[in-house]
Design an enzyme around this catalytic site. Structure first.
Site, PDB file in Angstrom:
ATOM      1  N   TYR A 157       0.815  -1.215   0.000  1.00 43.43           N
ATOM      2  CA  TYR A 157       0.000   0.000   0.000  1.00 43.43           C
ATOM      3  C   TYR A 157       0.853   1.271   0.000  1.00 43.43           C
ATOM      4  O   TYR A 157       0.389   2.326  -0.417  1.00 43.43           O
ATOM      5  CB  TYR A 157      -0.890   0.041   1.248  1.00 43.43           C
TER       6      TYR A 157
ATOM      7  N   LYS B 215       2.907 -15.238   1.940  1.00 44.55           N
ATOM      8  CA  LYS B 215       3.077 -15.938   0.664  1.00 44.55           C
ATOM      9  C   LYS B 215       4.578 -16.206   0.507  1.00 44.55           C
ATOM     10  O   LYS B 215       5.227 -15.815  -0.479  1.00 44.55           O
ATOM     11  CB  LYS B 215       2.502 -15.055  -0.466  1.00 44.55           C
TER      12      LYS B 215
HETATM   13  C1  IPM Z   1     -10.338  -1.025   4.168  1.00 42.49           C
HETATM   14  C2  IPM Z   1     -10.422  -0.431   2.787  1.00 42.49           C
HETATM   15  C3  IPM Z   1      -9.187   0.415   2.510  1.00 42.49           C
HETATM   16  C4  IPM Z   1      -7.986  -0.521   2.538  1.00 42.49           C
HETATM   17  C5  IPM Z   1      -9.211   1.225   1.185  1.00 42.49           C
HETATM   18  C6  IPM Z   1     -10.459   2.030   1.022  1.00 42.49           C
HETATM   19  C7  IPM Z   1      -8.007   2.113   1.084  1.00 42.49           C
HETATM   20  O1  IPM Z   1     -10.601  -1.434   1.832  1.00 42.49           O
HETATM   21  O2  IPM Z   1     -10.208  -0.259   5.137  1.00 42.49           O
HETATM   22  O3  IPM Z   1     -10.435  -2.248   4.300  1.00 42.49           O
HETATM   23  O4  IPM Z   1      -7.698  -1.209   1.528  1.00 42.49           O
HETATM   24  O5  IPM Z   1      -7.326  -0.563   3.574  1.00 42.49           O
END
Ligand code: IPM
Ligand code: NAD
Ligand code: MN
Length: 360
Positions: free
Chosen positions: A143, A189
């Site tokens: 992320y 993984k």
């Molecule tokens: C969550 C959501 C978020 C994530 C998105 C909206 C950035 O899916 O809080 O689970 O992927 O963390």
């Protein structure tokens, strides 16, 4: 601790606004009953931040969140902003908020009380009594890794974890396992990814050296997804990275019956952040059909964080009493069956908050 807390509300978009209203009403009622005092202020965030102030995480919102005692969020995003790229998207406002706050530990409990096991998508006997705590790393991994590139014919994301990030989230899982059954399954993984091999080595070392009474097993994420459906009782604490935790927590919601039931807490930073696991559900926005339970139980997790155990328990009891009475929002009934609107459901939760006997 003082009974006066400042809560920053981030309604966001779509059903985020609706479920946050419900959670706020529940907190107001609980504060009256338990002699607590909460001050609420709402701030622009997500698509609503883009529309009003041109950015998903306006500076005033970030500052207010940093100064608050806790943040209660609804959800962000929706088709209106889907054409935007990168940092302009509502979702990147949420990622930046988590990162700026440093809330690296995302707790996503999945519980299926015996009396509500029939709500599951799976056979009741398979899920009754399931009690899983997903400990998801929230401020690292793919992320946040750089470089991140999007070109016309090629795109690149980077999955990266350093040892210290894995160590600290493993300690959170170790502490939860110590308080619970003493078992962790770490999901990765490692048969393919170097990042996962470092994850496995580091988690093993921390648990061995610092939590000698905790039993740690490892599972590949593809198998873990299947095992969660096949035999959910084998899981107690799940330790995993950002991406896998995101996917597995949505999957686990089928054990409980709906994504609209799962709360979360994001801890370890300057201000704790509480939010439902679900998103802004554009398909439901404005229909008064969104299940408010996930947001309401996220508020209960906030009270737990402040050690208001009794007040938190009263919220959980009121929610389960409402469900046990057979009051369901649309997500929990078969298509075509009758259901309650979200506001009627919330009103019944509010009236059940006055029950003195805890409901198990
Ligand atoms: C969550 C959501 C978020 C994530 C998105 C909206 C950035 O899916 O809080 O689970 O992927 O963390
Ligand atoms: P979603 O979680 O919004 O919806 C997935 C499905 O679950 C939909 O069928 C929806 O109707 C249902 N659902 C979700 N919450 C519900 C509730 N409370 N009650 C009843 N049903 C509920 O995921 P999506 O459709 O993939 O994403 C929609 C938008 O939300 C996207 O913009 C996405 O980026 C965003 N999102 C935000 C967050 C967040 O703010 N934390 C989390 C996930 C997705
Ligand atoms: Mn998600």
């Amino acid at each position: 601790m003082s009974h006066n807390h400042h809560i920053a509300l981030l309604p966001g978009d779509g059903i985020g606004r609706e479920v946050l209203d419900a959670a706020r009403c529940v907190l107001e009622r609980v504060s009256e009953v338990h002699g607590l005092h909460f001050e609420f202020s709402a701030y622009a965030f997500g698509g609503a931040g883009i529309d009003s102030l041109g950015t998903p995480l306006p500076e005033a919102t970030l500052t207010a969140c940093q100064e608050a005692d806790a943040i209660l969020m609804g959800a962000i995003g929706g088709p209106k902003w889907d054409g935007l790229r990168g940092a302009d998207r509502p979702e990147s406002g949420l990622l930046r908020l988590r990162s700026e706050l440093g809330v690296f530990a995302n707790l996503r409990p999945v519980t299926v009380p015996e009396s509500l096991a029939h709500l599951s998508v799976l056979p009741a006997e398979k899920v009754a009594g399931v009690d899983i705590m997903v400990v998801r790393e929230l401020t690292g991994g793919i992320y946040f890794g750089t470089p991140r590139i999007q070109e016309a014919h090629r795109a690149l994301d980077t999955m990266v974890y350093d040892v210290q990030e894995i160590e600290r989230i493993t300690r959170v899982a170790g502490e939860w396992a110590t308080r619970r059954s003493g078992r962790i399954i770490s999901v990765d993984k490692a048969n393919v990814l170097a990042v996962s091999r470092l994850w496995r080595e580091t988690a093993s070392r921390i648990i061995r050296d610092e939590f000698p009474d905790v039993k740690l097993d490892h599972m590949y994420v593809d198998n873990a997804a299947m095992q969660l459906v096949l035999d959910p009782h084998q899981f107690d604490v799940i330790l995993t990275g950002n991406l896998f935790g995101d996917i597995l927590s949505d999957l686990s919601s089928t054990l409980a019956g709906s994504l609209g039931l799962l709360p979360s807490a994001s801890l370890g930073g300057t201000t704790p952040l509480f939010e439902p696991v679900h998103g802004s559900a554009p398909d439901l926005a404005g229909l008064n059909r969104a299940n408010p339970v996930a947001a309401i139980l996220s508020a209960a997790m906030m009270l737990d964080e402040w050690d208001y155990a009794e007040a938190a328990a009263s919220i959980r009891s009121a929610v389960s009493a409402t469900l046990k009475k057979g009051l369901f929002t649309a997500d929990l009934v078969l298509e075509g069956s009758s259901y309650q609107s979200a506001t009627v459901f919330t009103d019944v939760v509010l009236s059940n908050l006055n029950l003195s006997e805890p409901v198990s």
